[in-house]
Write a protein that holds these residues in place. Structure first.
Motif, mmCIF file in Angstrom:
data_model
loop_
_atom_site.group_PDB
_atom_site.id
_atom_site.type_symbol
_atom_site.label_atom_id
_atom_site.label_comp_id
_atom_site.label_asym_id
_atom_site.label_seq_id
_atom_site.Cartn_x
_atom_site.Cartn_y
_atom_site.Cartn_z
ATOM 1 N N THR A 212 12.803 -31.036 -18.059
ATOM 2 C CA THR A 212 13.433 -29.881 -18.685
ATOM 3 C C THR A 212 14.492 -29.270 -17.767
ATOM 4 O O THR A 212 15.618 -28.972 -18.195
ATOM 5 N N THR A 213 14.134 -29.094 -16.498
ATOM 6 C CA THR A 213 15.083 -28.523 -15.539
ATOM 7 C C THR A 213 16.273 -29.442 -15.335
ATOM 8 O O THR A 213 17.425 -28.984 -15.204
ATOM 9 N N PHE A 214 16.029 -30.764 -15.292
ATOM 10 C CA PHE A 214 17.121 -31.728 -15.146
ATOM 11 C C PHE A 214 18.106 -31.602 -16.305
ATOM 12 O O PHE A 214 19.331 -31.584 -16.104
ATOM 13 N N LEU A 215 17.597 -31.512 -17.524
ATOM 14 C CA LEU A 215 18.471 -31.397 -18.690
ATOM 15 C C LEU A 215 19.216 -30.062 -18.698
ATOM 16 O O LEU A 215 20.385 -29.993 -19.100
ATOM 17 N N MET A 216 18.552 -28.997 -18.266
ATOM 18 C CA MET A 216 19.228 -27.698 -18.181
ATOM 19 C C MET A 216 20.348 -27.737 -17.146
ATOM 20 O O MET A 216 21.428 -27.173 -17.360
ATOM 21 N N ASP A 217 20.116 -28.414 -16.030
ATOM 22 C CA ASP A 217 21.175 -28.559 -15.021
ATOM 23 C C ASP A 217 22.349 -29.360 -15.564
ATOM 24 O O ASP A 217 23.485 -29.219 -15.086
ATOM 25 N N ALA A 218 22.074 -30.216 -16.565
ATOM 26 C CA ALA A 218 23.137 -31.017 -17.175
ATOM 27 C C ALA A 218 23.878 -30.255 -18.266
ATOM 28 O O ALA A 218 24.749 -30.820 -18.942
ATOM 29 N N GLY A 219 23.510 -28.975 -18.464
ATOM 30 C CA GLY A 219 24.227 -28.140 -19.418
ATOM 31 C C GLY A 219 23.553 -27.977 -20.761
ATOM 32 O O GLY A 219 24.139 -27.411 -21.690
ATOM 33 N N ILE A 220 22.307 -28.435 -20.899
ATOM 34 C CA ILE A 220 21.562 -28.300 -22.160
ATOM 35 C C ILE A 220 20.715 -27.030 -22.092
ATOM 36 O O ILE A 220 20.094 -26.727 -21.069
ATOM 37 N N GLY A 221 20.658 -26.268 -23.163
ATOM 38 C CA GLY A 221 19.889 -25.035 -23.201
ATOM 39 C C GLY A 221 18.394 -25.279 -23.103
ATOM 40 O O GLY A 221 17.899 -26.387 -23.343
ATOM 41 N N LEU A 222 17.656 -24.221 -22.767
ATOM 42 C CA LEU A 222 16.210 -24.333 -22.571
ATOM 43 C C LEU A 222 15.501 -24.858 -23.815
ATOM 44 O O LEU A 222 14.659 -25.756 -23.729
ATOM 45 N N THR A 223 15.837 -24.317 -24.980
ATOM 46 C CA THR A 223 15.142 -24.730 -26.205
ATOM 47 C C THR A 223 15.363 -26.208 -26.496
ATOM 48 O O THR A 223 14.409 -26.952 -26.779
ATOM 49 N N LYS A 224 16.618 -26.661 -26.407
ATOM 50 C CA LYS A 224 16.899 -28.063 -26.684
ATOM 51 C C LYS A 224 16.303 -28.970 -25.611
ATOM 52 O O LYS A 224 15.769 -30.048 -25.917
ATOM 53 N N ALA A 225 16.361 -28.552 -24.335
ATOM 54 C CA ALA A 225 15.802 -29.360 -23.253
ATOM 55 C C ALA A 225 14.294 -29.519 -23.429
ATOM 56 O O ALA A 225 13.739 -30.612 -23.241
ATOM 57 N N SER A 226 13.615 -28.431 -23.812
ATOM 58 C CA SER A 226 12.172 -28.506 -24.051
ATOM 59 C C SER A 226 11.859 -29.418 -25.224
ATOM 60 O O SER A 226 10.871 -30.164 -25.212
ATOM 61 N N ALA A 227 12.702 -29.380 -26.251
ATOM 62 C CA ALA A 227 12.493 -30.239 -27.418
ATOM 63 C C ALA A 227 12.654 -31.710 -27.047
ATOM 64 O O ALA A 227 11.907 -32.571 -27.536
ATOM 65 N N VAL A 228 13.616 -32.025 -26.185
ATOM 66 C CA VAL A 228 13.814 -33.416 -25.761
ATOM 67 C C VAL A 228 12.597 -33.913 -24.996
ATOM 68 O O VAL A 228 12.095 -35.024 -25.232
ATOM 69 N N VAL A 229 12.078 -33.102 -24.069
ATOM 70 C CA VAL A 229 10.875 -33.485 -23.335
ATOM 71 C C VAL A 229 9.684 -33.595 -24.284
ATOM 72 O O VAL A 229 8.830 -34.474 -24.138
ATOM 73 N N GLY A 230 9.655 -32.728 -25.296
ATOM 74 C CA GLY A 230 8.602 -32.840 -26.306
ATOM 75 C C GLY A 230 8.681 -34.150 -27.076
ATOM 76 O O GLY A 230 7.647 -34.746 -27.417
ATOM 77 N N LEU A 231 9.892 -34.629 -27.361
ATOM 78 C CA LEU A 231 10.047 -35.920 -28.030
ATOM 79 C C LEU A 231 9.438 -37.046 -27.206
ATOM 80 O O LEU A 231 8.844 -37.985 -27.751
ATOM 81 N N PHE A 232 9.586 -36.973 -25.899
ATOM 82 C CA PHE A 232 8.980 -37.968 -25.008
ATOM 83 C C PHE A 232 7.462 -38.030 -25.226
ATOM 84 O O PHE A 232 6.875 -39.111 -25.362
ATOM 85 N N THR A 233 6.822 -36.881 -25.258
ATOM 86 C CA THR A 233 5.361 -36.872 -25.388
ATOM 87 C C THR A 233 4.916 -37.298 -26.786
ATOM 88 O O THR A 233 3.910 -38.004 -26.939
ATOM 89 N N TRP A 234 5.648 -36.889 -27.829
ATOM 90 C CA TRP A 234 5.259 -37.289 -29.177
ATOM 91 C C TRP A 234 5.453 -38.781 -29.378
ATOM 92 O O TRP A 234 4.653 -39.443 -30.057
ATOM 93 N N ALA A 235 6.502 -39.345 -28.788
ATOM 94 C CA ALA A 235 6.704 -40.789 -28.885
ATOM 95 C C ALA A 235 5.587 -41.544 -28.172
ATOM 96 O O ALA A 235 5.141 -42.600 -28.638
ATOM 97 N N SER A 236 5.110 -41.010 -27.048
ATOM 98 C CA SER A 236 4.009 -41.671 -26.343
ATOM 99 C C SER A 236 2.733 -41.642 -27.163
ATOM 100 O O SER A 236 1.873 -42.523 -27.023
ATOM 101 N N LEU A 237 2.600 -40.652 -28.042
ATOM 102 C CA LEU A 237 1.448 -40.592 -28.938
ATOM 103 C C LEU A 237 1.380 -41.829 -29.836
ATOM 104 O O LEU A 237 0.304 -42.368 -30.095
ATOM 105 N N PHE A 238 2.526 -42.298 -30.290
ATOM 106 C CA PHE A 238 2.553 -43.515 -31.108
ATOM 107 C C PHE A 238 2.411 -44.763 -30.231
ATOM 108 O O PHE A 238 1.834 -45.762 -30.649
ATOM 109 N N GLY A 239 2.943 -44.702 -29.018
ATOM 110 C CA GLY A 239 2.876 -45.864 -28.142
ATOM 111 C C GLY A 239 1.473 -46.181 -27.669
ATOM 112 O O GLY A 239 1.130 -47.356 -27.479
ATOM 113 N N THR A 240 0.627 -45.165 -27.495
ATOM 114 C CA THR A 240 -0.706 -45.394 -26.934
ATOM 115 C C THR A 240 -1.590 -46.249 -27.839
ATOM 116 O O THR A 240 -2.113 -47.272 -27.395
#
Length: 376
Positions: A212-240
């Motif tokens: 999240t902090t990495f994406l915010m440093d890249a110019g992405i807002g907190l809400t969108k950065a958190s959503a991107v990291v959330g996509l990572f975890t939801w995708a892993s739910l299907f991968g497991t």
């Protein structure tokens, strides 16, 4: 457990601004949740043998809820560290007991899939926390998520008490309980697989901690950065569960683990160098979820029954050592280099090392003529 583990990482912007925590201390707090496993992984087998998997898991849930309640009133790092250790002690007991309970209740073709469903619950907790906690903290107060997570943990304890089945007391925890009594083959396999799983899991947790902090440093807002990291975890739910299915019905654990470790390393590299973060996060999460069930189920198939207690104890001890040390190392690297991308490069390295260590475990199993029988 996923909720409890991820909440500190999801609150990083608030803890750094309101309490003045450095990134190193954030990494330490993330790792402290699993640090008790360094000491408790081996005794957990004894506890399960004496009190039963279900009862040990219930005790773990209660301790996790207590740790979250303490975090509500902390105003400095040391109180927060103590609270994370308290909750983490419960998390270790819960993790060892319920994974072993699942191993006792399922066998045959359903085995890896059952483990995959249990491991997938981590992804649910991680995803919910990564997505919702920053929003709750922004809308109200950063302490609010701890109230909610404490309540949910206590509800989970009540549900387990009322509905969860038990297993024969100490079913697989009998026999050898200390690593020095393991035969050479069992000891080496436990060391290699535990180290590989530790590196693999820590690679993903480093991303969860600093993504999240990495994406915010890249110019992405907190809400969108958190959503991107959330996509990572939801995708892993299907991968497991997909990884468990592949291991049960196709080519064994090898395909799931190699695809997961190497694929996740490549996707995290794409994330760092600037590929579309949404696509990279989705593919990274899917790859990261694949090896969870095969990794956890390997020792159950490779080790003799009288070595499972000590083997799993050694396996989880190494897992928790890596889980504690590597997020803290990632935070230190960010503080030293003043670049959050450094932590993600550490994650790439860990994922690559995980694949190498698993290859060494396969080589050891080949020497012992175990590959065909166990499909690792």
């Amino acid at each position: 457990m996923g909720l409890q583990l991820q909440v500190i990482a999801s609150l990083t912007p608030f803890l750094t601004s309101d309490l003045g925590f450095s990134y190193s201390r954030i990494g330490i707090l993330v790792g402290l949740f699993v640090a008790p496993g360094v000491l408790l992984a081996l005794p957990s087998s004894l506890f399960c043998a004496r009190f039963g998997f279900r009862n040990v898991g219930l005790c773990g849930l209660i301790l996790m809820a207590a740790g979250s309640l303490v975090l509500i009133v902390v105003d400095n790092f040391w109180w927060a560290a103590g609270a994370r250790l308290l909750g983490g002690t419960g998390g270790i007991l819960l993790n060892v007991a319920f994974l072993r309970l699942t191993a006792e209740l399922f066998e045959g073709k359903a085995y890896n899939l059952a483990i995959g469903v249990v491991m997938g619950s981590w992804a649910v907790g991680l995803g919910v926390t990564a997505t919702s906690v920053p929003l709750l903290a922004t809308a109200g107060d950063w302490r609010l998520p701890f109230w909610l997570i404490s309540g949910l943990t206590l509800l989970a304890a009540l549900a387990i008490y009322l509905f969860a089945p038990g297993a024969p007391r100490g079913a697989s925890a009998q026999g050898t309980l200390w690593p020095h009594r393991l035969d050479s083959r069992s000891r080496v396999l436990s060391l290699l697989l535990g180290s590989s799983f530790a590196c693999f899991t820590a690679g993903g947790i480093v991303f969860l901690s600093f993504g999240t902090t990495f994406l915010m440093d890249a110019g992405i807002g907190l809400t969108k950065a958190s959503a991107v990291v959330g996509l990572f975890t939801w995708a892993s739910l299907f991968g497991t569960p997909l990884g468990g299915w592949l291991a049960d019905r196709r080519t064994g654990a090898g395909l799931s683990i190699y695809l997961g470790a190497v694929g996740a390393a490549v996707m995290m590299t794409f994330m760092v160098v600037g590929t579309t973060p949404v696509i990279a996060a989705l593919m990274l999460g899917l790859c990261w979820g694949l090896p969870a069930a095969p990794f956890t189920g390997l020792l159950q198939r490779l080790l003799p029954a009288n070595a499972l207690g000590a083997g799993y104890g050694l396996y989880f001890m190494l897992f928790y050592c890596g889980f504690f040390a590597f997020p803290a190392l990632g935070g230190w690297l960010v503080d030293v280099t003043e670049a959050t991308s450094t932590a993600l490069w550490l994650g790439v390295l860990l994922l690559a090392v995980a694949a190498l260590l698993y290859r060494l475990a396969r080589w050891r199993a080949e020497r012992a003529d175990l590959l065909v029988e166990t499909k690792i």
